[in-house]
Write a protein that holds these residues in place. Structure first.
Motif, PDB file in Angstrom:
ATOM      1  N   SER A   1       0.857  -1.183   0.000  1.00 27.78           N
ATOM      2  CA  SER A   1       0.000   0.000   0.000  1.00 27.78           C
ATOM      3  C   SER A   1       0.893   1.233   0.000  1.00 27.78           C
ATOM      4  CB  SER A   1      -0.932   0.014   1.219  1.00 27.78           C
ATOM      5  OG  SER A   1      -0.480   0.940   2.193  1.00 27.78           O
TER       6      SER A   1
ATOM      7  N   ASN B   1      -0.257   3.179  -8.546  1.00 25.90           N
ATOM      8  CA  ASN B   1      -0.233   4.555  -9.062  1.00 25.90           C
ATOM      9  C   ASN B   1       1.185   5.104  -9.123  1.00 25.90           C
ATOM     10  OD1 ASN B   1      -3.014   4.544  -9.544  1.00 25.90           O
ATOM     11  ND2 ASN B   1      -3.382   4.761  -7.356  1.00 25.90           N
TER      12      ASN B   1
ATOM     13  N   SER C   1     -11.015   0.856  -3.691  1.00 22.51           N
ATOM     14  CA  SER C   1      -9.730   1.508  -3.966  1.00 22.51           C
ATOM     15  C   SER C   1      -8.801   0.580  -4.747  1.00 22.51           C
ATOM     16  CB  SER C   1      -9.065   1.893  -2.652  1.00 22.51           C
ATOM     17  OG  SER C   1      -8.602   0.738  -1.973  1.00 22.51           O
TER      18      SER C   1
ATOM     19  N   GLY D   1      -6.009  -0.326  -3.879  1.00 22.73           N
ATOM     20  CA  GLY D   1      -5.408  -1.263  -2.942  1.00 22.73           C
ATOM     21  C   GLY D   1      -6.173  -2.572  -2.845  1.00 22.73           C
ATOM     22  N   LEU D   2      -7.495  -2.498  -2.743  1.00 25.59           N
ATOM     23  CA  LEU D   2      -8.278  -3.732  -2.651  1.00 25.59           C
ATOM     24  C   LEU D   2      -8.345  -4.442  -4.006  1.00 25.59           C
ATOM     25  CD1 LEU D   2      -9.866  -5.486  -0.618  1.00 25.59           C
ATOM     26  CD2 LEU D   2     -11.943  -4.509  -1.596  1.00 25.59           C
TER      27      LEU D   2
ATOM     28  N   GLU E   1       0.602  -2.569   5.225  1.00 21.91           N
ATOM     29  CA  GLU E   1       0.089  -1.257   5.621  1.00 21.91           C
ATOM     30  C   GLU E   1      -1.219  -0.865   4.931  1.00 21.91           C
ATOM     31  OE1 GLU E   1       0.910   0.304   8.206  1.00 21.91           O
ATOM     32  OE2 GLU E   1       2.971  -0.246   8.683  1.00 21.91           O
TER      33      GLU E   1
ATOM     34  N   HIS F   1       0.642   9.531   1.944  1.00 20.90           N
ATOM     35  CA  HIS F   1       1.510   8.602   1.205  1.00 20.90           C
ATOM     36  C   HIS F   1       2.928   8.627   1.766  1.00 20.90           C
ATOM     37  CE1 HIS F   1      -1.408   9.471  -2.270  1.00 20.90           C
ATOM     38  NE2 HIS F   1      -1.607   8.218  -1.912  1.00 20.90           N
TER      39      HIS F   1
ATOM     40  N   LEU G   1     -13.214   2.810   1.543  1.00 20.86           N
ATOM     41  CA  LEU G   1     -11.957   2.223   2.024  1.00 20.86           C
ATOM     42  C   LEU G   1     -12.051   1.627   3.426  1.00 20.86           C
ATOM     43  CD1 LEU G   1      -8.955   1.744   1.402  1.00 20.86           C
ATOM     44  CD2 LEU G   1      -8.490   4.078   2.174  1.00 20.86           C
TER      45      LEU G   1
HETATM   46  O1  C5P Z   1      -3.546   6.758  -2.959  1.00 23.72           O
HETATM   47  P1  C5P Z   1      -3.378   5.537  -3.798  1.00 23.72           P
HETATM   48  O2  C5P Z   1      -4.698   4.999  -4.319  1.00 23.72           O
HETATM   49  O3  C5P Z   1      -2.390   5.685  -4.906  1.00 23.72           O
HETATM   50  O4  C5P Z   1      -2.780   4.442  -2.812  1.00 23.72           O
HETATM   51  C1  C5P Z   1      -2.752   3.071  -3.148  1.00 23.72           C
HETATM   52  C2  C5P Z   1      -3.631   2.288  -2.206  1.00 23.72           C
HETATM   53  O5  C5P Z   1      -3.033   2.201  -0.914  1.00 23.72           O
HETATM   54  C3  C5P Z   1      -4.984   2.924  -1.960  1.00 23.72           C
HETATM   55  O6  C5P Z   1      -5.872   2.597  -3.021  1.00 23.72           O
HETATM   56  C4  C5P Z   1      -5.393   2.331  -0.629  1.00 23.72           C
HETATM   57  O7  C5P Z   1      -5.953   1.058  -0.805  1.00 23.72           O
HETATM   58  C5  C5P Z   1      -4.044   2.190   0.088  1.00 23.72           C
HETATM   59  N1  C5P Z   1      -3.781   3.309   1.025  1.00 23.72           N
HETATM   60  C6  C5P Z   1      -4.178   3.208   2.361  1.00 23.72           C
HETATM   61  N2  C5P Z   1      -3.913   4.206   3.242  1.00 23.72           N
HETATM   62  C7  C5P Z   1      -3.263   5.317   2.866  1.00 23.72           C
HETATM   63  C8  C5P Z   1      -2.871   5.471   1.500  1.00 23.72           C
HETATM   64  C9  C5P Z   1      -3.135   4.443   0.612  1.00 23.72           C
HETATM   65  O8  C5P Z   1      -4.768   2.185   2.732  1.00 23.72           O
HETATM   66  N3  C5P Z   1      -2.973   6.272   3.763  1.00 23.72           N
END
Ligand code: C5P
Length: 321
Positions: A103, A127, A237, A239-240, A257, A269, A287
């Motif tokens: 993540s 990303n 998201s 991530g999932l 994480e 981030h 999320l």
């Molecule tokens: O922000 P972004 O979508 O690029 O981050 C990738 C993935 O990481 C998110 O889609 C989310 O599932 C996870 N993430 C998280 N907590 C954060 C930042 C990102 O769980 N603070």
């Protein structure tokens, strides 16, 4: 302070958010941009809480990971469709024994997890998440990079940055709830198809897939039906999506994480200094509910979450339902 008070509670609900974030989430919940028509029996109340193994079987049986191929309507009629890989992702890469999903959370900072992450057979990143300069904490191997159409459209010099040049690219864009490819093609959130064609012309050798949009809503339904309150009517998201993608390709998936460790922070981030609790709790994406689901399916210990932000999920091929 004991661990129990710090690790993710799988009943986390919007009532636990700050006043400000509650409002933001409430606003997203009131929208229905993609025409979602699904609601739970009893008006959004789940009937019973499913066990981890039952949830895993639900996902395995109902969420099908596929990617676009040139033989799918409406792409058959577009000359550029020959740029799409002829075979789906799952028949092109893997299967892998062990996989790491990294993540982008701020809590990856100072984690020292780099070596452990790189020891996996495949590593997924999201990303614009970089490795250069962050190797100690996030590793340096990138097997798959899952990117959303917003990143492709403008930010971070998608066409020219070396960030995107290693590993297999997989792109996705929020689609109408119907998941009808024609409908989606004519109203994508961001110009995913134009950017795909441009990128492919510039980097014809790199593997680059587009996720079939049915997966995002199949997964969304599983989240909603297992929660006690209505969730945002927006796709899950990256991530999932990446986690379920790897459960289709790997025997064991370690997610880092996504459920925050003792390093939990407001930092959005690990690679930026911007702070916002919405990054960990969700605003547009459901999320927080995604995290509830992952907590319930986790095969690892709470200690692993607390110390390493590590969740262990079994690959779909490793269990029978
Ligand atoms: O922000 P972004 O979508 O690029 O981050 C990738 C993935 O990481 C998110 O889609 C989310 O599932 C996870 N993430 C998280 N907590 C954060 C930042 C990102 O769980 N603070």
């Amino acid at each position: 302070k004991g661990e129990a008070g710090v690790i993710w509670n799988d009943e986390t609900s919007s009532s636990m958010l700050s006043k400000r974030l509650k409002k933001v989430v409430q606003n997203y919940k009131a929208m229905n941009k993609y025409g979602v028509t699904f609601s739970n029996p009893e008006g959004g109340r789940r009937q019973q809480k499913l066990s981890g193994p039952r949830l895993l079987c639900q996902l395995k049986d109902t969420v099908k990971m596929t990617t676009l191929t040139p033989d799918m309507d409406p792409f058959t009629k577009f000359p550029w469709a020959s740029q799409l890989p002829a075979q789906p992702l799952t028949s092109t890469i893997g299967p892998f024994k062990t996989c790491a999903v990294v993540s982008s959370a701020g809590s990856m900072r100072k984690s020292g997890l780099g070596k452990e992450i790189d020891a996996h057979d495949a590593v997924v990143r999201f990303n614009a998440a970089p490795t250069t300069g962050f190797e100690r904490d996030v590793g340096s191997k990138t097997t798959v990079r899952l990117i959303n159409s917003q990143v492709m459209a403008s930010e971070h010099h998608f066409l020219s940055s070396s960030l995107y040049s290693s590993g297999t690219l997989v792109a996705w864009d929020p689609a109408p709830f119907s998941s009808d490819l024609n409908e989606w093609y004519n109203r994508t959130d961001y110009p995913i198809f134009q950017q795909y064609q441009r990128y492919r012309r510039l980097h014809p050798q790199q593997l680059f897939f587009i996720l079939h949009p049915s997966m995002q809503w199949q997964l969304w339904k599983r989240i909603q039906e297992n929660m006690a309150e209505p969730i945002q009517k927006n796709p899950p998201s990256s991530g999932l999506l990446g986690t379920v993608l790897m459960m289709s390709l790997c025997d064991v998936v370690h997610v880092y994480e996504f459920l925050p460790s003792r390093r939990r922070t407001e930092l959005c981030h690990y690679y930026q200094n911007f702070k916002d609790a919405a990054c960990t709790m969700g605003a547009y994406h459901p999320l927080m509910y995604e995290k509830n689901l992952v907590k319930r399916m986790n095969k690892g210990s709470d200690q692993d979450i607390y110390n390493f932000g590590r969740v262990t999920l079994p690959g779909f091929n490793t269990f029978d339902c």
